[in-house]
Design a protein around this motif. Structure first.
Motif, PDB file in Angstrom:
ATOM      1  N   VAL A 291      76.067  49.423  87.317  1.00 48.68           N
ATOM      2  CA  VAL A 291      77.468  49.175  86.975  1.00 48.68           C
ATOM      3  C   VAL A 291      77.973  47.955  87.743  1.00 48.68           C
ATOM      4  O   VAL A 291      78.631  47.066  87.184  1.00 48.68           O
ATOM      5  CB  VAL A 291      78.348  50.404  87.282  1.00 48.68           C
ATOM      6  N   GLU A 292      77.651  47.898  89.031  1.00 49.74           N
ATOM      7  CA  GLU A 292      78.119  46.805  89.883  1.00 49.74           C
ATOM      8  C   GLU A 292      77.523  45.459  89.483  1.00 49.74           C
ATOM      9  O   GLU A 292      78.171  44.423  89.613  1.00 49.74           O
ATOM     10  CB  GLU A 292      77.785  47.116  91.348  1.00 49.74           C
ATOM     11  N   THR A 293      76.285  45.482  88.982  1.00 46.68           N
ATOM     12  CA  THR A 293      75.613  44.230  88.603  1.00 46.68           C
ATOM     13  C   THR A 293      75.871  43.848  87.146  1.00 46.68           C
ATOM     14  O   THR A 293      75.435  42.781  86.704  1.00 46.68           O
ATOM     15  CB  THR A 293      74.101  44.337  88.828  1.00 46.68           C
ATOM     16  N   GLY A 294      76.564  44.696  86.393  1.00 42.13           N
ATOM     17  CA  GLY A 294      76.886  44.383  85.004  1.00 42.13           C
ATOM     18  C   GLY A 294      75.826  44.778  84.010  1.00 42.13           C
ATOM     19  O   GLY A 294      75.969  44.513  82.814  1.00 42.13           O
ATOM     20  N   ARG A 295      74.764  45.394  84.475  1.00 39.06           N
ATOM     21  CA  ARG A 295      73.734  45.843  83.530  1.00 39.06           C
ATOM     22  C   ARG A 295      74.286  46.944  82.620  1.00 39.06           C
ATOM     23  O   ARG A 295      73.855  47.090  81.478  1.00 39.06           O
ATOM     24  CB  ARG A 295      72.508  46.343  84.296  1.00 39.06           C
ATOM     25  N   ILE A 296      75.225  47.707  83.139  1.00 41.80           N
ATOM     26  CA  ILE A 296      75.917  48.737  82.363  1.00 41.80           C
ATOM     27  C   ILE A 296      77.337  48.259  82.123  1.00 41.80           C
ATOM     28  O   ILE A 296      78.047  47.892  83.071  1.00 41.80           O
ATOM     29  CB  ILE A 296      75.923  50.077  83.119  1.00 41.80           C
ATOM     30  N   SER A 297      77.762  48.243  80.868  1.00 40.62           N
ATOM     31  CA  SER A 297      79.101  47.758  80.534  1.00 40.62           C
ATOM     32  C   SER A 297      80.160  48.776  80.939  1.00 40.62           C
ATOM     33  O   SER A 297      79.865  49.948  81.178  1.00 40.62           O
ATOM     34  CB  SER A 297      79.201  47.492  79.031  1.00 40.62           C
ATOM     35  N   GLN A 298      81.385  48.305  81.002  1.00 41.45           N
ATOM     36  CA  GLN A 298      82.488  49.193  81.351  1.00 41.45           C
ATOM     37  C   GLN A 298      82.646  50.300  80.319  1.00 41.45           C
ATOM     38  O   GLN A 298      82.934  51.452  80.660  1.00 41.45           O
ATOM     39  CB  GLN A 298      83.794  48.398  81.466  1.00 41.45           C
ATOM     40  N   ARG A 299      82.438  49.966  79.046  1.00 37.94           N
ATOM     41  CA  ARG A 299      82.537  50.979  77.989  1.00 37.94           C
ATOM     42  C   ARG A 299      81.443  52.037  78.162  1.00 37.94           C
ATOM     43  O   ARG A 299      81.693  53.236  78.020  1.00 37.94           O
ATOM     44  CB  ARG A 299      82.433  50.325  76.616  1.00 37.94           C
ATOM     45  N   GLN A 300      80.222  51.617  78.466  1.00 37.93           N
ATOM     46  CA  GLN A 300      79.139  52.578  78.700  1.00 37.93           C
ATOM     47  C   GLN A 300      79.457  53.469  79.895  1.00 37.93           C
ATOM     48  O   GLN A 300      79.206  54.677  79.863  1.00 37.93           O
ATOM     49  CB  GLN A 300      77.820  51.837  78.940  1.00 37.93           C
ATOM     50  N   HIS A 301      79.995  52.855  80.946  1.00 37.09           N
ATOM     51  CA  HIS A 301      80.332  53.618  82.136  1.00 37.09           C
ATOM     52  C   HIS A 301      81.404  54.660  81.828  1.00 37.09           C
ATOM     53  O   HIS A 301      81.324  55.814  82.270  1.00 37.09           O
ATOM     54  CB  HIS A 301      80.811  52.678  83.233  1.00 37.09           C
TER      55      HIS A 301
END
Length: 332
Positions: A291-301
């Motif tokens: 999440v912090e590195t952007g590999r997971i998008s805010q919507r996915q989170h």
């Protein structure tokens, strides 16, 4: 030992599920847009994969348990004395290695069990969304698991909106016939059917004409009797049906997104298990980093919250067995 008996029971149940899985449809080599890539066929393949992963881990865990049992049965132990103090250095080393394998296997079983639950539950959510579209008056029993899952489907409409142009992009997508992709393809077919149905073009043309005639204010009391009758009896039923069908298509798209999130969670949890070697307290570390590195998008989170909510209400089968183990331990 309670732990040994419980894990052996888990192993037996997982193998039973694996035997059932072997009878299901084999993995298809189809594309997401092929006619054979229907939701049920893709789901069965995905579910078999989840059961297969659980069964393989259970097999490895069972081997560790058997070795621990063999070690315990290899000689007599003095009652009242800690077994660890009676072990030779070789026995203690072997026991420690087996305990580490067992802890790692337990962590892995939880991870794979959650994925198996997700695949099963998401298919049910798609079916419930279809039921809501086809028979909105037939709702699940209050407080039932189906009511809970349907509540998530409806809540996601507001929490995770989807613009209509998202559905228009689906035909340009490519990929294998996975459960996730089959849901997207079905979403597109549903949306296409909605706007190409009999009388749809005519109804929307008439609606536009009435909107211009009455300056965008379509209140029956302010319309002529003929126009009011046309709006309520001919236009509104068609527009209402199209709107419901488009909403159903978006439901399927959101469930596809949720399955994608579940798979990312599986990947992150597997990384946790690999790095921690069975330390359950390490769970969630990789997800946070991604999440912090952007590999997971805010919507996915954000959508992972729906998976976590499901996990609280409908835990994986293996956690139910752990609960039974704790109850059995307290009763002894």
């Amino acid at each position: 030992m309670v732990v040994q008996v419980t894990v052996m029971a888990l192993f037996s149940s997982l193998l039973a599920g694996f035997s059932m899985a072997e009878q299901q449809t084999s993995v298809r080599s189809a594309s997401m847009h092929d006619e054979v890539c229907d939701v049920q066929s893709a789901w069965k393949t995905e579910y078999v994969t989840a059961l297969d992963s659980s069964a393989r881990i259970a097999s490895n865990t069972s081997e560790s348990i058997l070795q621990m049992q063999e070690l315990m049965a290899s000689r007599e132990w003095n009652e009242g004395e800690p077994i660890g103090e009676q072990m030779t250095s070789d026995e203690a080393n072997k026991w420690g290695n087996l305990e580490a394998k067992l802890a790692s296997g337990t962590f892995a079983s939880l991870i794979e069990g959650k994925r198996e639950r997700d695949v099963r539950v998401l298919e049910r959510m798609a079916a419930l969304a279809g039921g809501l579209y086809n028979s909105p008056e037939r709702l699940p029993e209050p407080d039932s698991e189906d009511a809970f899952l349907l509540g998530i489907v409806v809540a996601m409409r507001e929490l995770y909106p989807i613009e209509s142009d998202k559905l228009d992009l689906i035909p340009n997508m490519s990929g294998p016939c996975t459960f996730e992709n089959s849901l997207r393809s079905e979403a597109w077919r549903t949306a296409k059917s909605a706007v190409s149905g009999y009388g749809v073009d005519e109804a929307f043309a008439d609606l536009e004409a009435l909107s211009k005639k009455y300056n965008g204010t379509l209140e029956l009391a302010q319309m002529s009797s003929a126009d009011a009758r046309q709006l309520s009896q001919r236009i509104a039923p068609v527009v209402g049906r199209v709107s419901m069908e488009i909403e159903f298509a978006k439901d399927l798209y959101r469930i596809a997104e949720l399955d994608g999130v579940s798979k990312v969670m599986l990947e992150a949890n597997r990384m946790d298990q690999y790095q921690s070697q069975g330390d359950l307290g390490y769970s969630g570390t990789t997800w946070k980093e991604w999440v912090e590195t952007g590999r997971i998008s805010q919507r996915q989170h954000e959508m992972s919250g729906a998976i976590n909510l499901i996990n609280e209400r409908m835990p994986a089968d293996i956690t139910k067995s752990w609960d039974q183990m704790e109850i059995g331990s307290e009763q002894k």
